[in-house]
Write a protein that holds these residues in place. Structure first.
Motif, PDB file in Angstrom:
ATOM      1  N   ALA A  63     -16.048 -10.715  -3.418  1.00 58.49           N
ATOM      2  CA  ALA A  63     -16.535  -9.455  -3.323  1.00 58.49           C
ATOM      3  C   ALA A  63     -17.952  -9.043  -3.384  1.00 58.49           C
ATOM      4  O   ALA A  63     -18.582  -9.948  -4.226  1.00 58.49           O
ATOM      5  CB  ALA A  63     -15.791  -8.477  -3.918  1.00 58.49           C
ATOM      6  N   ASP A  64     -18.641  -8.057  -2.885  1.00 60.36           N
ATOM      7  CA  ASP A  64     -19.942  -7.806  -3.284  1.00 60.36           C
ATOM      8  C   ASP A  64     -20.168  -6.555  -4.044  1.00 60.36           C
ATOM      9  O   ASP A  64     -19.366  -5.788  -4.250  1.00 60.36           O
ATOM     10  CB  ASP A  64     -20.642  -7.411  -1.852  1.00 60.36           C
ATOM     11  CG  ASP A  64     -20.918  -8.506  -0.906  1.00 60.36           C
ATOM     12  OD1 ASP A  64     -20.765  -9.561  -1.240  1.00 60.36           O
ATOM     13  OD2 ASP A  64     -20.802  -8.199   0.384  1.00 60.36           O
ATOM     14  N   VAL A  65     -21.060  -6.694  -5.051  1.00 58.52           N
ATOM     15  CA  VAL A  65     -21.568  -5.522  -5.694  1.00 58.52           C
ATOM     16  C   VAL A  65     -22.885  -5.149  -5.312  1.00 58.52           C
ATOM     17  O   VAL A  65     -23.924  -5.898  -5.195  1.00 58.52           O
ATOM     18  CB  VAL A  65     -21.612  -6.061  -7.121  1.00 58.52           C
ATOM     19  CG1 VAL A  65     -22.466  -4.988  -8.104  1.00 58.52           C
ATOM     20  CG2 VAL A  65     -20.436  -6.463  -7.774  1.00 58.52           C
ATOM     21  N   GLU A  66     -23.148  -3.793  -5.008  1.00 55.78           N
ATOM     22  CA  GLU A  66     -24.431  -3.223  -4.517  1.00 55.78           C
ATOM     23  C   GLU A  66     -24.527  -1.863  -4.811  1.00 55.78           C
ATOM     24  O   GLU A  66     -23.496  -1.175  -5.150  1.00 55.78           O
ATOM     25  CB  GLU A  66     -24.462  -3.510  -2.854  1.00 55.78           C
ATOM     26  CG  GLU A  66     -23.675  -2.618  -2.351  1.00 55.78           C
ATOM     27  CD  GLU A  66     -23.353  -2.850  -0.670  1.00 55.78           C
ATOM     28  OE1 GLU A  66     -24.177  -3.784  -0.242  1.00 55.78           O
ATOM     29  OE2 GLU A  66     -22.288  -2.506  -0.125  1.00 55.78           O
ATOM     30  N   ASN A  67     -25.779  -1.468  -4.796  1.00 62.29           N
ATOM     31  CA  ASN A  67     -26.505  -0.443  -5.081  1.00 62.29           C
ATOM     32  C   ASN A  67     -25.913   0.263  -6.529  1.00 62.29           C
ATOM     33  O   ASN A  67     -25.068   1.371  -6.902  1.00 62.29           O
ATOM     34  CB  ASN A  67     -25.815   0.624  -4.055  1.00 62.29           C
ATOM     35  CG  ASN A  67     -26.097   0.267  -2.672  1.00 62.29           C
ATOM     36  OD1 ASN A  67     -27.157  -0.592  -2.317  1.00 62.29           O
ATOM     37  ND2 ASN A  67     -25.555   0.797  -1.539  1.00 62.29           N
ATOM     38  N   VAL A  68     -26.828  -0.152  -7.463  1.00 60.59           N
ATOM     39  CA  VAL A  68     -26.339  -0.009  -8.972  1.00 60.59           C
ATOM     40  C   VAL A  68     -27.505   0.368  -9.665  1.00 60.59           C
ATOM     41  O   VAL A  68     -28.592  -0.306  -9.481  1.00 60.59           O
ATOM     42  CB  VAL A  68     -25.737  -1.260  -9.813  1.00 60.59           C
ATOM     43  CG1 VAL A  68     -25.261  -0.850 -11.089  1.00 60.59           C
ATOM     44  CG2 VAL A  68     -24.468  -1.692  -8.726  1.00 60.59           C
ATOM     45  N   ILE A  69     -27.708   1.374 -10.437  1.00 58.11           N
ATOM     46  CA  ILE A  69     -28.871   1.855 -11.228  1.00 58.11           C
ATOM     47  C   ILE A  69     -28.266   1.940 -12.765  1.00 58.11           C
ATOM     48  O   ILE A  69     -27.472   2.641 -13.203  1.00 58.11           O
ATOM     49  CB  ILE A  69     -29.337   3.054 -10.789  1.00 58.11           C
ATOM     50  CG1 ILE A  69     -29.710   3.082  -9.373  1.00 58.11           C
ATOM     51  CG2 ILE A  69     -30.306   3.802 -11.830  1.00 58.11           C
ATOM     52  CD1 ILE A  69     -30.256   4.326  -8.675  1.00 58.11           C
ATOM     53  N   PHE A  70     -29.071   1.137 -13.441  1.00 60.01           N
ATOM     54  CA  PHE A  70     -29.122   1.400 -15.013  1.00 60.01           C
ATOM     55  C   PHE A  70     -30.323   2.070 -15.556  1.00 60.01           C
ATOM     56  O   PHE A  70     -31.243   1.473 -15.010  1.00 60.01           O
ATOM     57  CB  PHE A  70     -28.913  -0.066 -15.633  1.00 60.01           C
ATOM     58  CG  PHE A  70     -27.634  -0.644 -15.423  1.00 60.01           C
ATOM     59  CD1 PHE A  70     -26.653  -0.652 -16.266  1.00 60.01           C
ATOM     60  CD2 PHE A  70     -27.570  -1.737 -14.309  1.00 60.01           C
ATOM     61  CE1 PHE A  70     -25.244  -1.359 -16.094  1.00 60.01           C
ATOM     62  CE2 PHE A  70     -26.255  -2.209 -14.145  1.00 60.01           C
ATOM     63  CZ  PHE A  70     -25.300  -2.410 -14.904  1.00 60.01           C
ATOM     64  N   SER A  71     -30.441   3.268 -16.394  1.00 59.56           N
ATOM     65  CA  SER A  71     -31.419   3.776 -16.391  1.00 59.56           C
ATOM     66  C   SER A  71     -31.575   4.664 -17.914  1.00 59.56           C
ATOM     67  O   SER A  71     -30.365   5.002 -18.441  1.00 59.56           O
ATOM     68  CB  SER A  71     -31.821   4.890 -15.317  1.00 59.56           C
ATOM     69  OG  SER A  71     -30.894   5.714 -15.085  1.00 59.56           O
ATOM     70  N   ASN A  72     -32.460   4.579 -18.464  1.00 55.07           N
ATOM     71  CA  ASN A  72     -32.932   5.502 -19.557  1.00 55.07           C
ATOM     72  C   ASN A  72     -31.661   5.153 -20.697  1.00 55.07           C
ATOM     73  O   ASN A  72     -31.310   6.008 -21.550  1.00 55.07           O
ATOM     74  CB  ASN A  72     -32.797   6.913 -19.469  1.00 55.07           C
ATOM     75  CG  ASN A  72     -33.534   7.328 -18.176  1.00 55.07           C
ATOM     76  OD1 ASN A  72     -34.818   6.869 -18.151  1.00 55.07           O
ATOM     77  ND2 ASN A  72     -33.043   8.211 -17.262  1.00 55.07           N
ATOM     78  N   CYS A  73     -31.795   3.798 -21.098  1.00 57.13           N
ATOM     79  CA  CYS A  73     -30.861   3.286 -21.990  1.00 57.13           C
ATOM     80  C   CYS A  73     -31.607   2.368 -23.206  1.00 57.13           C
ATOM     81  O   CYS A  73     -32.599   1.971 -22.840  1.00 57.13           O
ATOM     82  CB  CYS A  73     -29.695   2.296 -21.481  1.00 57.13           C
ATOM     83  SG  CYS A  73     -28.711   2.910 -20.186  1.00 57.13           S
ATOM     84  N   ILE A  74     -30.964   2.534 -24.346  1.00 53.47           N
ATOM     85  CA  ILE A  74     -31.219   1.730 -25.471  1.00 53.47           C
ATOM     86  C   ILE A  74     -30.218   0.868 -25.836  1.00 53.47           C
ATOM     87  O   ILE A  74     -28.967   1.163 -25.793  1.00 53.47           O
ATOM     88  CB  ILE A  74     -31.583   2.678 -26.765  1.00 53.47           C
ATOM     89  CG1 ILE A  74     -32.940   3.693 -26.361  1.00 53.47           C
ATOM     90  CG2 ILE A  74     -31.970   1.714 -27.838  1.00 53.47           C
ATOM     91  CD1 ILE A  74     -32.893   4.732 -27.431  1.00 53.47           C
ATOM     92  N   VAL A  75     -30.565  -0.392 -26.039  1.00 49.85           N
ATOM     93  CA  VAL A  75     -29.546  -1.548 -25.536  1.00 49.85           C
ATOM     94  C   VAL A  75     -29.901  -2.468 -27.186  1.00 49.85           C
ATOM     95  O   VAL A  75     -31.030  -3.020 -27.111  1.00 49.85           O
ATOM     96  CB  VAL A  75     -29.539  -2.365 -24.830  1.00 49.85           C
ATOM     97  CG1 VAL A  75     -28.584  -3.493 -24.684  1.00 49.85           C
ATOM     98  CG2 VAL A  75     -29.301  -1.392 -23.417  1.00 49.85           C
TER      99      VAL A  75
END
Length: 363
Positions: free
Chosen positions: A198-210
């Motif tokens: 399967a495909d994974v698409e259109n993902v946003i990770f933003s404004n995070c502290i890791v």
């Protein structure tokens, strides 16, 4: 409770609370649900529990619509704690999940082929993934894609992955936003881990502290703050494509850096890092390494189970297409330099774009 006291779903999944095809369900209040999960472990390993003969899931909510879960506390899950399969129009807000950090497969929230889900303001501590998106066999055939998901304002800690897409992926996963989350003391932070077609698409990770560190090798992971990898699970599996992924305004303190890797150039494409700061530090007792499990072909003793002990780079890019690093930065803390290598290491990347990248090799 004995095994007979738990629901049996499809003759195989044992769970405590089950709903199938329900509408306008609300689970809320200030109470605590204690799964007593450690009682289902056979014995305690040094760094990970050994699973017993059987163990229940806490919740399995399937094919439900207009579902709200709010302001409850769940403790000590034995297996997947809050498993939603094929659910639509879901709100999960203000819940707390405290699982043992030594129980394997004790995922906190699993969204399996769900649509239109909003998760917000939760605190989660779990041995396995905190929030994981999946399209599992069986669910994928019935419910299709996992899509239109937002996760905001959560605080997370895991001996595995904090925010994860995959590994089980038999239908597409798309249109996902993770925003304003804090990850601490986890084995992986922000992860897309694709092992099936399967495909994974259109993902946003933003404004995070890791913040990520290395744990014992019984747990998958190697302290990566960001992990985007497409590998077939077995030699017989085919793998889909991870595409159109953005990491924006991310502050990382980690032992394992950033890993982007495809099994072929078209398996990972169009990945953008913008405003990502990677601060490489070392505070755990475990050696730095790469961990690509599950990965076919790792059969000899030196590469047992896909884990290799070796120095790591802050950004490791391998076999991908269309990767952009814009206004990204690498810093090295005061630790032995033999565990680190380059600020940026790239192999077989087609269309690598660097704009205002700041960083030098560890030495």
């Amino acid at each position: 409770l004995e095994r007979k006291d738990y629901s049996r779903v499809a003759g195989r999944i044992t769970c405590f609370i089950n709903a199938d095809g329900a509408e306008h369900v609300r689970i809320s209040g200030g109470g605590v649900i204690d799964c007593r999960g450690t009682r289902f472990m056979r014995e305690e390993g040094t760094y990970i529990f050994i699973r017993g003969e059987w163990r229940p899931r806490m919740f399995l909510l399937e094919n439900c619509r207009h579902l709200t879960i709010r302001d409850i506390t769940i403790r000590d899950g034995a297996q997947w704690t809050l498993h939603l399969a094929g659910c639509r129009d879901v709100v999960i807000s203000g819940i707390r999940i405290f699982n043992s950090l030594k129980v394997p497969n004790s995922d906190a929230i699993d969204l399996d082929c769900c649509k239109n889900v909003r998760i917000s303001d939760c605190h989660i501590e779990s041995g396995d993934d905190c929030i994981s998106l999946k399209t599992c066999p069986g669910s994928a055939e019935r419910y299709g894609a996992c899509e239109n998901i937002t996760v905001t304002g959560c605080t997370l800690m895991s001996t595995s992955g904090a925010l994860v897409i995959g590994c089980e992926a038999k239908a597409p996963m798309r249109n996902v936003i993770f925003d304003a989350c804090v990850v601490r003391s986890s084995h992986r932070g922000l992860a897309i881990h694709l092992n099936h077609e399967a495909d994974v698409e259109n993902v946003i990770f933003s404004n995070c502290i890791v913040e990520t560190r290395v744990f014992n090798a019984a747990w998958w992971g190697a302290g990566e703050a960001i992990y985007v990898v497409a590998n077939p699970w077995t030699a017989d599996d085919r793998v889909g494509t991870i595409r159109n992924v953005r990491f924006s305004n991310i502050l990382c303190r980690c032992e394992g850096g950033v890993m982007v890797r495809g099994s072929s150039p078209d398996a990972v494409e169009n990945i953008v890092f913008e405003g990502v700061r990677v601060e490489m530090d070392k505070w755990s007792k475990w050696p730095t390494r790469r961990d690509l499990r599950p990965l076919p072909g790792y059969g000899d003793a030196a590469l047992e189970h896909g884990v290799t002990e070796q120095p790591v780079s802050a950004f490791h890019l391998e076999c991908a297409r269309g990767v952009t690093l814009r206004n990204c930065e690498v810093a090295w803390k005061d630790a032995p330099r033999d565990c680190w290598r380059h600020a940026l290491e790239s192999h077989g990347v087609e269309g690598l774009t660097l704009e205002n990248f700041r960083g030098q090799a560890a030495d």
